[in-house]
Design a protein around this motif. Structure first.
Motif, PDB file in Angstrom:
ATOM      1  N   PRO A   8       0.829  -1.208   0.000  1.00 44.78           N
ATOM      2  CA  PRO A   8       0.000   0.000   0.000  1.00 44.78           C
ATOM      3  C   PRO A   8       0.865   1.260   0.000  1.00 44.78           C
ATOM      4  O   PRO A   8       2.025   1.238   0.422  1.00 44.78           O
ATOM      5  CB  PRO A   8      -0.809  -0.118   1.294  1.00 44.78           C
ATOM      6  N   THR A   9       0.282   2.342  -0.498  1.00 43.97           N
ATOM      7  CA  THR A   9       0.949   3.647  -0.443  1.00 43.97           C
ATOM      8  C   THR A   9       0.197   4.508   0.572  1.00 43.97           C
ATOM      9  O   THR A   9      -0.801   4.070   1.147  1.00 43.97           O
ATOM     10  CB  THR A   9       0.928   4.356  -1.810  1.00 43.97           C
ATOM     11  N   LYS A  10       0.648   5.725   0.757  1.00 41.89           N
ATOM     12  CA  LYS A  10      -0.028   6.631   1.683  1.00 41.89           C
ATOM     13  C   LYS A  10      -1.448   6.935   1.212  1.00 41.89           C
ATOM     14  O   LYS A  10      -2.349   7.135   2.026  1.00 41.89           O
ATOM     15  CB  LYS A  10       0.788   7.925   1.800  1.00 41.89           C
ATOM     16  N   HIS A  12      -3.141   5.029  -1.457  1.00 42.46           N
ATOM     17  CA  HIS A  12      -3.836   3.910  -2.094  1.00 42.46           C
ATOM     18  C   HIS A  12      -3.582   2.622  -1.319  1.00 42.46           C
ATOM     19  O   HIS A  12      -2.449   2.351  -0.917  1.00 42.46           O
ATOM     20  CB  HIS A  12      -3.353   3.728  -3.540  1.00 42.46           C
ATOM     21  N   THR A  13      -4.631   1.856  -1.150  1.00 42.54           N
ATOM     22  CA  THR A  13      -4.501   0.584  -0.445  1.00 42.54           C
ATOM     23  C   THR A  13      -3.949  -0.483  -1.386  1.00 42.54           C
ATOM     24  O   THR A  13      -3.939  -0.310  -2.618  1.00 42.54           O
ATOM     25  CB  THR A  13      -5.867   0.115   0.090  1.00 42.54           C
ATOM     26  N   ALA A  14      -3.553  -1.582  -0.798  1.00 48.11           N
ATOM     27  CA  ALA A  14      -3.114  -2.720  -1.612  1.00 48.11           C
ATOM     28  C   ALA A  14      -4.295  -3.247  -2.427  1.00 48.11           C
ATOM     29  O   ALA A  14      -4.114  -3.738  -3.550  1.00 48.11           O
ATOM     30  CB  ALA A  14      -2.532  -3.808  -0.721  1.00 48.11           C
ATOM     31  N   ASP A  15      -5.509  -3.135  -1.895  1.00 53.94           N
ATOM     32  CA  ASP A  15      -6.702  -3.523  -2.661  1.00 53.94           C
ATOM     33  C   ASP A  15      -6.878  -2.646  -3.903  1.00 53.94           C
ATOM     34  O   ASP A  15      -7.289  -3.135  -4.954  1.00 53.94           O
ATOM     35  CB  ASP A  15      -7.958  -3.435  -1.793  1.00 53.94           C
ATOM     36  N   SER A  86       9.438   3.452  -5.700  1.00 52.25           N
ATOM     37  CA  SER A  86       9.388   2.446  -4.659  1.00 52.25           C
ATOM     38  C   SER A  86       7.919   2.117  -4.412  1.00 52.25           C
ATOM     39  O   SER A  86       7.056   3.013  -4.422  1.00 52.25           O
ATOM     40  CB  SER A  86      10.033   3.017  -3.395  1.00 52.25           C
ATOM     41  N   ALA A  87       7.621   0.852  -4.185  1.00 46.88           N
ATOM     42  CA  ALA A  87       6.231   0.395  -4.082  1.00 46.88           C
ATOM     43  C   ALA A  87       5.452   1.084  -2.964  1.00 46.88           C
ATOM     44  O   ALA A  87       4.233   1.194  -3.047  1.00 46.88           O
ATOM     45  CB  ALA A  87       6.195  -1.116  -3.879  1.00 46.88           C
ATOM     46  N   GLU A  88       6.123   1.570  -1.929  1.00 52.78           N
ATOM     47  CA  GLU A  88       5.376   2.256  -0.873  1.00 52.78           C
ATOM     48  C   GLU A  88       4.990   3.687  -1.248  1.00 52.78           C
ATOM     49  O   GLU A  88       4.240   4.338  -0.527  1.00 52.78           O
ATOM     50  CB  GLU A  88       6.123   2.223   0.471  1.00 52.78           C
ATOM     51  N   PHE A  89       5.476   4.158  -2.409  1.00 53.55           N
ATOM     52  CA  PHE A  89       5.147   5.507  -2.860  1.00 53.55           C
ATOM     53  C   PHE A  89       4.499   5.546  -4.243  1.00 53.55           C
ATOM     54  O   PHE A  89       3.880   6.544  -4.603  1.00 53.55           O
ATOM     55  CB  PHE A  89       6.409   6.382  -2.893  1.00 53.55           C
ATOM     56  N   THR A  90       4.692   4.511  -5.044  1.00 55.45           N
ATOM     57  CA  THR A  90       4.195   4.496  -6.430  1.00 55.45           C
ATOM     58  C   THR A  90       3.494   3.176  -6.732  1.00 55.45           C
ATOM     59  O   THR A  90       3.430   2.286  -5.883  1.00 55.45           O
ATOM     60  CB  THR A  90       5.346   4.671  -7.436  1.00 55.45           C
ATOM     61  N   PHE A  91       3.025   3.039  -7.933  1.00 52.37           N
ATOM     62  CA  PHE A  91       2.420   1.787  -8.405  1.00 52.37           C
ATOM     63  C   PHE A  91       3.445   0.944  -9.168  1.00 52.37           C
ATOM     64  O   PHE A  91       3.067   0.116  -9.992  1.00 52.37           O
ATOM     65  CB  PHE A  91       1.225   2.099  -9.310  1.00 52.37           C
ATOM     66  N   CYS A  92       4.722   1.126  -8.897  1.00 51.44           N
ATOM     67  CA  CYS A  92       5.749   0.381  -9.630  1.00 51.44           C
ATOM     68  C   CYS A  92       5.618  -1.125  -9.433  1.00 51.44           C
ATOM     69  O   CYS A  92       5.915  -1.898 -10.352  1.00 51.44           O
ATOM     70  CB  CYS A  92       7.148   0.868  -9.273  1.00 51.44           C
TER      71      CYS A  92
END
Length: 167
Positions: A8-10, A12-15, A86-92
């Motif tokens: 997940p990001t700040k 957007h959720t992992a869902d 980085s996945a915690e900040f983007t949809f990479c």
């Protein structure tokens, strides 16, 4: 894909990430139907893989999806995108997983084969129409002197000029 596959990001959720990955892959698997290009998919896709908004959803769709040639360009751009961040900040993480799925099923080669098949079908149809026009089959009651090909006129034809009043 499930939420467990993503970070997940700040904002957007992992869902959210799982929804986008699944929606994009389904859209591509269904051969990019206009009805499948919903607003939520457009908004996320226009901010992924280095794509831009193209003014609105309709222009984005027209730029990438109406025919196989444009779908090929979309897939090539998508596969070449380096997935920054980085996945915690983007949809990479989503981008990398989508790229790997597209590669794994060989979607680019499939769409190229569809395009080649469509081109061959159109060209064969054109060939048949041209043959019918320029090589008509002779009926038994037609005269043989009509079989000679038409010749071009011997006089030189010239388009008149708007300003040439001498004629």
């Amino acid at each position: 894909m499930t939420a467990a596959d993503f970070t997940p990001t700040k904002f957007h959720t992992a869902d959210d990430k799982a929804w986008f990955a699944n929606a994009l892959l389904k859209f591509l698997a269904d051969d990019c139907p206009r009805s499948g290009f919903i607003d939520r998919l457009y908004v996320r896709l226009s901010n992924s893989f280095g794509h831009i908004a193209h003014y609105d959803k309709h222009q984005f769709f027209e730029h990438f999806f109406p025919d196989s040639e444009r779908r090929i360009a979309f897939l090539e751009e998508t596969l070449q995108w380096p997935c920054y961040g980085s996945a915690e900040f983007t949809f990479c993480d989503v981008e990398m997983l989508v790229q790997s799925r597209i590669t794994m099923v060989n979607l680019l080669a499939i769409v190229k084969a569809q395009r080649d098949s469509d081109v061959a079908r159109r060209e064969r149809g054109l060939l048949e129409r041209l043959k019918a026009k320029y090589e008509p089959s002779l009926r038994p009651d037609t005269r043989s002197d009509l079989t000679a090909p038409a010749t071009a006129p011997t006089a030189v034809l010239r388009q008149g000029s708007l300003f040439d009043f001498s004629e």
